[in-house]
Design a protein around this motif. Structure first.
Motif, PDB file in Angstrom:
ATOM      1  N   SER A  62       0.826  -1.204   0.000  1.00 28.81           N
ATOM      2  CA  SER A  62       0.000   0.000   0.000  1.00 28.81           C
ATOM      3  C   SER A  62       0.860   1.254   0.000  1.00 28.81           C
ATOM      4  N   LEU A  64       0.759   5.283   1.060  1.00 32.62           N
ATOM      5  CA  LEU A  64      -0.012   6.194   1.902  1.00 32.62           C
ATOM      6  C   LEU A  64       0.208   7.643   1.504  1.00 32.62           C
ATOM      7  N   GLN A  68      -2.143  10.315   5.887  1.00 33.33           N
ATOM      8  CA  GLN A  68      -2.329   8.991   6.472  1.00 33.33           C
ATOM      9  C   GLN A  68      -1.153   8.574   7.362  1.00 33.33           C
ATOM     10  N   ALA A 104       5.498   2.290   8.086  1.00 31.77           N
ATOM     11  CA  ALA A 104       5.697   3.082   6.871  1.00 31.77           C
ATOM     12  C   ALA A 104       7.189   3.117   6.540  1.00 31.77           C
ATOM     13  N   VAL A 128       4.161  -0.411   4.532  1.00 32.42           N
ATOM     14  CA  VAL A 128       3.421   0.454   3.615  1.00 32.42           C
ATOM     15  C   VAL A 128       4.384   1.522   3.129  1.00 32.42           C
ATOM     16  N   SER A 130       5.659   5.287   1.495  1.00 38.75           N
ATOM     17  CA  SER A 130       5.418   6.731   1.484  1.00 38.75           C
ATOM     18  C   SER A 130       6.608   7.385   0.806  1.00 38.75           C
TER      19      SER A 130
END
Length: 564
Positions: A62, A64, A68, A104, A128, A130
């Protein structure tokens, strides 16, 4: 998900790059050995956030958005991922769900790294993505701040809520219950951590204010109040009681104001905390004043005097007799300046006596007396007793009335050096204030040695200050002697405030024969100010501009505390 798709093909499909740009990047990659994505970002062909979005699809991870990147504040994630590890490896813990920790990251994580983090934390890791820029900002913001819920767990808050009893205004206080509530672990931890954070953030005051819907906690840092996340309202009474117990105050009395104090040691230095409570409509408001006993606070050279002003001030301090006033509003640092002055005169050959309300700093070798009006020990009464104690230097916390002013002047005229404070806006106004309260002009002119006025200004953060060119208009308007000044921006180091620390700005008037002649006549403020200008004594505004020119503070800060 096309986890096996090549990155270049995905970028072409989304029309984020052209085939020519891809070919050029691949050719460069053969020599530089950099990842394809980094080459495209470095050559400004591709935006970092676009690359991360495509990578998240390619890797099945994912991606972000910046809004988030908000870690859960009630899960103590900082204990799982320490600040040093987060900053070094560019990772940010977001939340725990069962045995899984969402993390993250700024680049596609490899299996070895994820396994190491799993072993370190004891959790399975869900990565995740970023952008590096947004992730760095989020890391600094998260690890440089403290949320109340990080200090007390959700379970402890729930337990506190269940055991909390709402008291009616006319209810009798059960002391055993109140003490028990105040000494519970979550309350003790919350109060201790609140004070520790205030010390780490260099706060001078902590305000705890109850309102109908919530409890507000505010810290005063460099003269400005900043609000913290609110603690649970249900813990307000227990917090206040805990602080009252530390301060040796009456925890059963909530209807009248109270004062108390306690001391603690922190990082090998002593901290005194003065506590004050007042009853307001929604409960008791409590303020803690933090007094740091660091010795550098008592050094004249560290306060902010310009060289010429420091020379004038020291020459007045070394006189065998005379009256020295430091003026300014409440909170402008007058007491700190005068404590530094006392420290300068401290010697086994000099008898120094002070009368204060309250005693803010205790100095070994100085006889300090606390005002107690309820038993008749006022400033004036103390001064009369001092004159029978063979003093050399007398410090009076504040001249508030004619009686105290007359005794100070009498002491200065009979061979004593007297230091005190007045509440006036500038130095020359102190002269007229003394005459206004009833002192004869000839006594004022004969006793005054020096008057100094001061303000505290915030120093611009050295890590994020931004240069600003001085144009012709600005130069002419403020008579600036520099081509470059600075303005505040804000960064993680200064908690996004833009300022870090404070210094004093001064104006100092040495009362010589020229000033004495003016004062002995029908004194006139304009005449005194003209004399100040003739002798080239800087005003507060001029002293502030010198700190602006040296890059120590901003023009906006000086304009907010002084006037031309």
């Amino acid at each position: 998900m096309r986890t096996n798709a090549l990155l270049g093909e995905l970028l072409l499909e989304r029309k984020l790059i052209t085939r020519e740009q891809l070919a050029q990047a691949l050719a460069e990659q053969k020599t530089s050995r950099e990842p394809l994505g980094q080459i495209l970002i470095r050559t400004e062909v591709l935006k970092e956030e676009d690359l991360r979005a495509v990578l998240s699809e390619q890797l099945g991870v994912s991606f972000l958005a910046p809004d988030q990147l908000k870690p859960r504040v009630d899960q103590r994630l900082k204990e799982a991922i320490p600040a040093e590890f987060a900053r070094e490896y560019k990772v940010l813990p977001l939340e725990r769900e069962g045995r899984v920790l969402k993390l993250a990251v700024a680049k596609a994580p490899d299996l070895i790294f994820l396994d190491n983090v799993r072993k370190m934390t004891g959790y399975d890791i869900l990565p995740v993505l970023s952008t590096a820029h947004e992730l760095n900002k989020a890391i600094e913001h998260y690890y440089s701040s403290t949320d109340i819920q990080e200090l007390v767990t959700s379970q402890e808050i729930d337990e506190a809520k269940q055991s909390y009893i709402i008291e009616k205004e006319d209810a009798k206080v059960n002391l055993e219950t109140t003490i028990s509530e105040a000494e519970k672990v979550p309350v003790v931890r919350l109060v201790d951590a609140m004070i520790k954070k205030a010390l780490d953030d260099r706060a001078s005051d902590i305000h705890i204010e109850p309102f109908r819907e919530k409890v507000t906690v505010r810290y005063r840092i460099d003269g400005v109040l900043y609000e913290l996340p609110s603690p649970p309202k249900e813990m307000h009474n227990a917090m206040i009681s805990r602080i009252k117990i530390l301060s040796k105050m009456d925890i059963a009395e909530k209807r009248i104001p109270q004062d108390g104090a306690f001391s603690l040691n922190y990082k090998e230095r002593r901290i005194d905390v003065r506590v004050s409570t007042i009853p307001i409509i929604s409960g008791e408001k409590l303020v803690m004043r933090i007094l740091d006993k660091r010795t550098d606070l008592l050094d004249l050279k560290s306060l902010g005097f310009e060289a010429a002003q420091e020379s004038l001030f020291e020459s007045a301090l070394m006189r065998p007799h005379g009256l020295v006033f430091v003026t300014g509003p409440t909170g402008s640092g007058k007491s700190t300046t005068l404590y530094a002055a006392l420290n300068k005169r401290l010697s086994s050959e000099v008898n120094i006596i002070t009368i204060e309300d309250p005693i803010e700093y205790q100095i070994m070798g100085i006889n300090q007396v606390q005002v107690k009006p309820e038993i008749g020990l006022t400033f004036a009464a103390g001064m009369r007793a001092f004159l029978r104690q063979d003093p050399d230097v007398i410090f009076v916390g504040e001249v508030r009335d004619l009686e105290t002013a007359e005794i100070c002047i009498r002491a200065s005229l009979t061979g004593h050096l007297v230091l005190s404070t007045l509440h006036t806006n500038d130095a020359v106004t102190a002269v007229t204030r003394l005459i206004d309260i009833g002192i004869q002009p000839y006594l004022v002119s004969g006793s005054l040695a020096l008057v100094a006025a001061q303000r505290l200004v915030r120093l611009v953060c050295p890590f994020c200050k931004e240069p600003q060119d001085v144009d012709a208009t600005l130069r002419e308007q403020y008579n600036l002697n520099t081509d470059l000044i600075y303005k505040a921006k804000g960064c993680a180091q200064c908690r996004n405030i833009g300022y870090w620390g404070r210094a004093a700005i001064y104006e100092a008037l040495l009362i010589d024969e020229d000033f004495r002649r003016l004062i002995s006549k029908d004194v006139d403020l304009d005449a005194l100010r003209n004399m100040q200008k003739q002798k080239k004594y800087d005003t507060l505004f001029q002293s502030g501009l010198k700190k602006v020119e040296r890059g120590m503070t901003t023009l906006e800060e000086i304009l907010s505390v002084t006037y031309e």
